[in-house]
Structures are given as C-alpha cells and as structure tokens.
Design a protein around this motif. Sequence first.
Motif, short mmCIF file in Angstrom:
data_model
loop_
_atom_site.label_atom_id
_atom_site.label_comp_id
_atom_site.label_asym_id
_atom_site.label_seq_id
_atom_site.Cartn_x
_atom_site.Cartn_y
_atom_site.Cartn_z
N THR A 1 36.80 36.80 39.26
CA THR A 1 37.53 35.75 39.97
C THR A 1 37.06 34.37 39.53
O THR A 1 37.89 33.48 39.27
CB THR A 1 37.34 35.91 41.49
OG1 THR A 1 37.87 37.16 41.91
CG2 THR A 1 38.01 34.79 42.24
N ASP A 2 35.75 34.18 39.46
CA ASP A 2 35.22 32.88 39.08
C ASP A 2 35.71 32.46 37.70
O ASP A 2 36.10 31.31 37.47
CB ASP A 2 33.69 32.89 39.12
CG ASP A 2 33.15 33.05 40.53
OD1 ASP A 2 33.92 32.81 41.49
OD2 ASP A 2 31.97 33.43 40.69
N ALA B 1 41.21 41.37 45.54
CA ALA B 1 41.47 42.44 44.59
C ALA B 1 40.19 42.86 43.89
O ALA B 1 39.95 44.06 43.66
CB ALA B 1 42.50 41.97 43.56
N GLU B 2 39.33 41.91 43.57
CA GLU B 2 38.09 42.24 42.85
C GLU B 2 37.16 43.08 43.72
O GLU B 2 36.58 44.07 43.25
CB GLU B 2 37.38 40.97 42.39
CG GLU B 2 36.15 41.25 41.56
CD GLU B 2 35.58 40.02 40.87
OE1 GLU B 2 34.56 40.16 40.16
OE2 GLU B 2 36.15 38.91 41.05
N VAL B 3 37.02 42.73 44.99
CA VAL B 3 36.12 43.50 45.84
C VAL B 3 36.72 44.88 46.14
O VAL B 3 35.99 45.88 46.25
CB VAL B 3 35.78 42.73 47.14
CG1 VAL B 3 36.97 42.60 48.06
CG2 VAL B 3 34.63 43.40 47.89
N GLY C 1 52.88 34.06 40.77
CA GLY C 1 52.55 34.53 39.43
C GLY C 1 51.08 34.34 39.09
O GLY C 1 50.44 35.22 38.51
N LYS C 2 50.53 33.19 39.43
CA LYS C 2 49.10 32.94 39.19
C LYS C 2 48.25 34.00 39.88
O LYS C 2 47.31 34.55 39.30
CB LYS C 2 48.71 31.57 39.72
CG LYS C 2 49.18 30.38 38.92
CD LYS C 2 48.65 29.10 39.57
CE LYS C 2 49.11 27.87 38.83
NZ LYS C 2 48.59 26.63 39.47
N ALA C 3 48.59 34.28 41.14
CA ALA C 3 47.80 35.23 41.91
C ALA C 3 47.90 36.64 41.33
O ALA C 3 46.89 37.34 41.20
CB ALA C 3 48.24 35.23 43.37
N LEU C 4 49.11 37.05 40.95
CA LEU C 4 49.30 38.41 40.46
C LEU C 4 48.61 38.63 39.12
O LEU C 4 48.03 39.70 38.87
CB LEU C 4 50.80 38.71 40.35
CG LEU C 4 51.55 38.78 41.69
CD1 LEU C 4 53.05 38.92 41.45
CD2 LEU C 4 51.04 39.94 42.53
N ILE C 5 48.68 37.65 38.24
CA ILE C 5 48.00 37.78 36.95
C ILE C 5 46.49 37.88 37.14
O ILE C 5 45.81 38.69 36.51
CB ILE C 5 48.38 36.61 36.02
CG1 ILE C 5 49.85 36.72 35.62
CG2 ILE C 5 47.50 36.58 34.79
CD1 ILE C 5 50.38 35.52 34.87
N GLY C 6 45.96 37.07 38.04
CA GLY C 6 44.53 37.14 38.33
C GLY C 6 44.13 38.46 38.95
O GLY C 6 43.08 39.02 38.63
N MET C 7 44.98 38.98 39.84
CA MET C 7 44.69 40.27 40.46
C MET C 7 44.68 41.38 39.41
O MET C 7 43.86 42.29 39.47
CB MET C 7 45.73 40.57 41.54
CG MET C 7 45.62 39.70 42.78
SD MET C 7 46.92 40.05 43.99
CE MET C 7 46.45 41.70 44.51
N ASN C 8 45.59 41.31 38.47
CA ASN C 8 45.59 42.30 37.39
C ASN C 8 44.28 42.28 36.61
O ASN C 8 43.74 43.32 36.25
CB ASN C 8 46.77 42.04 36.45
CG ASN C 8 47.99 42.84 36.82
OD1 ASN C 8 47.93 44.05 36.96
ND2 ASN C 8 49.11 42.16 37.02
N ALA D 1 41.37 41.31 37.83
CA ALA D 1 40.30 41.75 38.72
C ALA D 1 40.34 43.26 38.98
O ALA D 1 39.30 43.88 39.20
CB ALA D 1 40.38 41.00 40.05
N LEU D 2 41.52 43.87 38.95
CA LEU D 2 41.66 45.27 39.32
C LEU D 2 41.47 46.24 38.16
O LEU D 2 41.42 47.45 38.37
CB LEU D 2 43.04 45.51 39.95
CG LEU D 2 43.22 44.98 41.37
CD1 LEU D 2 44.68 44.99 41.78
CD2 LEU D 2 42.39 45.80 42.36
N GLY D 3 41.35 45.73 36.96
CA GLY D 3 41.14 46.62 35.82
C GLY D 3 42.34 47.52 35.61
O GLY D 3 43.47 47.06 35.43
N SER D 4 42.13 48.84 35.65
CA SER D 4 43.22 49.79 35.38
C SER D 4 44.11 50.02 36.59
O SER D 4 45.17 50.66 36.48
CB SER D 4 42.64 51.13 34.92
OG SER D 4 41.84 51.70 35.95
N ILE D 5 43.72 49.53 37.77
CA ILE D 5 44.52 49.76 38.98
C ILE D 5 45.74 48.84 38.97
O ILE D 5 45.61 47.63 38.82
CB ILE D 5 43.67 49.48 40.24
CG1 ILE D 5 42.45 50.40 40.28
CG2 ILE D 5 44.51 49.65 41.50
CD1 ILE D 5 41.45 50.05 41.37
#
Length: 682
Positions: free
Chosen positions: A222-223, A386-388, A430-437, A439-443
């Motif tokens: 995230t950082d 998403a990362e946690v 869009g910013k949030a979803l790309i970052g979540m992708n 952070a979530l790795g393969s999920i």
Amino acid sequence: MSGFPAGTAPVKAEFLISIDPIAVPDDDAAEGSGGGGLTSRNGRDDPDTNDGGGRNKRKRNKEEKKARQGQNKNRRFGKVRDEQDICFKIAAGTLCEFGAECKYNHDLQNYLAAKPPDLWMPTVDELLSASSGSEETQNVPNSRPARCPIFEEFGECKYGFKCRYLSAHIQKALSEDGTESLSLVVDEAKKAHAAISAKEVNYVGADTQKLLRTKKYVFPVTDAYLRELQEADKREQEIEMERKHLKEAERERREAEDSTVVIAEPEQKQETVTEDKTDNLHTQIAADGLHPDVDTPDVSIRFAEKNRLDWRGKTYLAPLTTVGNLPFRRLCVSYGVDITCGEMGLATSFLSGSKEEWSLVRRHPSERTFGVQIAGNKANTLVPTAEVLAKECGSQGGIDFVDVNCGCPIDLVFKTGSGSALLDAPAKLGKALIGMNKALGSIPVTIKLRTGVKDGRNTAEKLMTRAVGGGGESGWGIGCITLHGRTRQQRYTKLADWEYIRQCVDAVRAGEADEDLPPVPIFGNGDCFSSHDYHSAVDQYHVDGVMIGRGALIKPWIFTEIKERREWDISSRERLEGVKKLAEFGLSHFGSDTSGINTTRRYLCEALSFQYRYVPIGLLEVLPARINDRAPRFRGRDELESLLASPNSADWVKISEMFLGPAPEAFVFVPKHKSNAYESQG
C-alpha cells in the motif's frame, strides 16, 4: 386474476381467506436501509384492512397507519446470559491461569445448581409427532438421549459445562469415597475429522486487530502504491502547469500576429517552439501512463498471475446485510449454491481493528468459492484493507476473491462516497481497484454495480467497458462484474432492467473482442425467484450467471431448483427441516451456551422475517411465481404451512422455540418492520 388487485399472487380460491394483500415491507431492508414505508407493487399506499379482512373494512386513522408503517429504527439486541456466570476456562474443564484473581466465578457445583435445565434438540419427525406444542417437546424424559449439535459436528463442545445440551457430552463417575465427579467427553476420531471438514477459517486474532487499532500494522504494498499515486499526481500537476504555460505562449503569439508590427522570423521560431513543446508534452504523458483526456492516472500492473474466475453457469448468493451470515450461507450451500460472499464490511472498520467487522470474513469449509465484500471511498482505505486481507486470510485459501461494493444505495454509505456513489467517480474507483490488485497478489478483485445513481442516467456500460481491460491504459483488471439492474434512486420500486444488463454485457464482449482479451464473467442481479428466471436470464440476456439476493432470503432452496431445473413444491415439513438446519448451523457458529442460543434465535427470526413471504407453489394457479407479487391472505395446506406463512413476529419466535427451547423473559425480538410486530389479521 379476476377481482384481485394488480400484482397479487394468484392463490387458488380454496386457500383464500381474503383478497386483501398482506402488508409486505419495503425490500430496501434487504440492503439494510433505514426508513421506507409499506408500499404496494403498483406504487400506491398499502390498502387499509380491518381485523376480519372482509369487504366491510374499517379504515384506520392517520395515527394508526403511521404506527404500522416504516421500520423499527435503532433496534438493540442485548445479549442474554446465565444469571450466574462462570469462568470460560473452568467451564471448558481446564485450569484458569489467573486463579483466585480471576474476576469470574470458579465454583462449578454452584454454577451447575443454578444453571437452567438442559434443552433438547428434536428431529422434525419427533417434533411433528408430539401431541402438543413446542413447549412439551422441551421436557426431556430420561429415556430420550440428548443431542448437542456442536458435539455431533466437532467431537467436542468448547462450551463445556456452559452448554445448554450438556448431558450429551458429560460423563459422571463415583470416586472411592462416594463423591461424584464430572468430566467432559471428547470423541477423538470425530474431532480429528472435524479439524479438516468443519472448522471455520479466517480467524483474524486479537494481536492483528490490536496492530490495526494502534496503527502499527505494516503495509509495504500500500505504501509503495500510494507513493506512486502521489508521484503521478505531482507529474500531472507539473504537466498541467506546462499546458497553462503553452496556452499562455500561444495567446501571446496570437496577440503578436494581430499587432501592427510583424516580425517574421521570431514568429516562425515561436510557432516551432510551441509545436515542439506540445509534442514533448504528449510524449511525457504517454510515458507516465496518462491519457491527455483522462483526469487521473491509471498505474500499469501485470495481471498474468491473477487467478481466472471460471464461473459460467454457477449460482451466486449475494452478500446480504444481517441475514447473510455464515450460518445462512451454510444453509444455502446445503441447497446447492456455488459461490458465497460475506456481508459487506467497511474498509475503515477493518483498518480500525473492529472485532465485529473481522468476524464477517469467517468462512466455513463447505463454502466452495468464498469472497469478502468491502465498501470504501478511496484508495487509501480500500488498498490497505485488501493488503491485510491477503496477508491474514489469503495464504491458505481463506478467500477466493474480494468484491468491492459499488451499488449499496443506503444514505449512510452513499454520503461517505462509498457504495453506489462510486458509480459517478470512475477515476477514483479505478485508482483503488488497481491498487487492490497489487495488494491482493493472485486473488482476483470483483465489483458489484447498479445501473447508475439517478433514474434515466445509466452509467454502468461505460464503467464496465473501462474496468475489464487487461492492464492497459484504461483497464482495471477486474475478475468478475455483477450488475444489479436498478439505479440507486430506483431502489426496488420497479422491476430490474434486464434489457440494459444485456446491453452492457454485449458492449463489454465487443470491447474484449477488439482488444483480444479473455472474457470476464458477468453476472446479472435482480428479481430472480425461480429456476425459470435463472435459466431465462442466462439464455436471453447473455450473462454468465445470476447473483441471487431476495430470492434466496425468501426461499433458500432456490439453488436446488436451479440445479435440478424444476419448480419445487416444497412441503411444510421440508421447510421446517431447513429451519432446523439453520438453528444447528447457528449454534455451531454462535455457541450452545445461553448467550449463543439466543443470538442464534435472533438471527433465526431475522431469516423467518423473509421466509414467511413465500407462497407455496402448490397453492398458485399460475407458475412460475414472481418475486414482486404480493400474497393475499391465505391458509396453508396444513397447520404448519399456515404457521410458516405468518407475518406476525411472535410466531417467528414460536418457531424458534421448537428447536432452541422457550425464549427467556429477557429475550425480545424487535422486527425490522413495524407491521410485523402486530398480531396476524386472520
């Protein structure tokens, strides 16, 4: 049907009590909304009815109608506990490390002497064969063996001596001096098997919650991503300043052309410089991953390693507020649902270490494909959540996808910029979803949308086509999209717009073909109430499947109907079997002590507050049944079927007592809708 108000379920004449429809609450309650009165399906106020339900009806005055309409807001459900409590360690048959300093009671004999008598969990056959009501079934004869649902499932009951079905797993022995000793029974073979097949997963412990609460949890992905966004924003600001300078230079050049003094060489030089700067500007924009006409950057990301979701033809239980907890999802799994998703949780509450919020991510092993739904309004809350989730629940297959709620209509969510408010903020989403992708790795990340915010302004098509890209300039790498065919403003006042859902699906498929992208699963949502509805939607509207919400609340067995392609005329006995299952699943999740039993009772009543609306299809003149048809006042084919159709909340408590014993005096179930608190009208 002749003589019936429009939108009334066509019940056969022999089962009718009155043609007046039963007052059905506003279905916004399924999404947890506040307010909302009782409205008929054609938009008019609910008709006044008299106590007898005949034609000579007494109209209620304004005060009476107001008292019966709307929701019971600010409901509070306090926990019901034993009058004399005991230390949980002592109750489990172990030693308490705090000893005499423990604030809880350690006197087991006194606790057992004051404890209410054990309950009995009857089978449906035993219940129906009883000569009288549910109270008699709770008087346990010595010859009748006790059953503890937790012990039967896990081989041990962690509630030990606090369990209200204690006699099912207690062993008594006499010592040499004649004193009686008590010990808890453990079935080691069943315990070992349950550790694999029955133990819930996704327990996020107190240590992790404390780190989140004290803001000491580390978010490296995230950082890094938020720094990228800051740098991109800074570059965009610099580019914007450069644009302004170029415009200013162009303005000065035009003014120079209009002046009386014309200097040819400098003018040509100025034009060349301007063109060069413009070319350089667009080159820099492209290098930064920006589009000149897009107001916010889309940071590139690789999606090759994302798990692809192959969900075509599967059934999907919608994330449901209040009722859609783990026990209810288990019930739907027993009826055949393929995909389940936890109740919506707020990103800010996850990040604050809320115990209640983190309980929403728990998963039962029977849930074959399970996701977590979160709501938030920006990248700096959605991405760390998403990362946690990935770190705490993703390493051992605890979650299969994370869904972002972009459709919740309730004011509490919308006014914070979350839920359906994101439909009008695609750049931020869009910013949030790309970052979540990231952070979530393969999920995979999935989204649930409505058609738009306001009626007449459908915006989902543009958002969906932008979301499915494979990591290019405008793609967000979405794993699946669910589209609810209503706007936020519309709520449930009209039927879902399936024609627009098909239009959106076709637009996405055309875009995928143009860019040679693999197809992303697209599910429709809205008004699915039968096997016919499901398969017609898949065939006619090009969706890969249907997410089912209200249909599953009213008839959880809808998933069996879909799997078996039939309309199930389920009997009252079979329906009661489902109620019993839900009670057992509730005890397994919430506990078999006094507190757990009455938490189970509360959620069982919440489920019955939807299930009573089911009209048995054997009573209907026309099939398939429609979800928006309102039932007239009818009697069932037997006494139990009539009881299960009661809109009176007191009857829901009565049904709960069949399996959970008499409700204690301290237990109060306040129904969500005021109308259900009144006595049945015939």
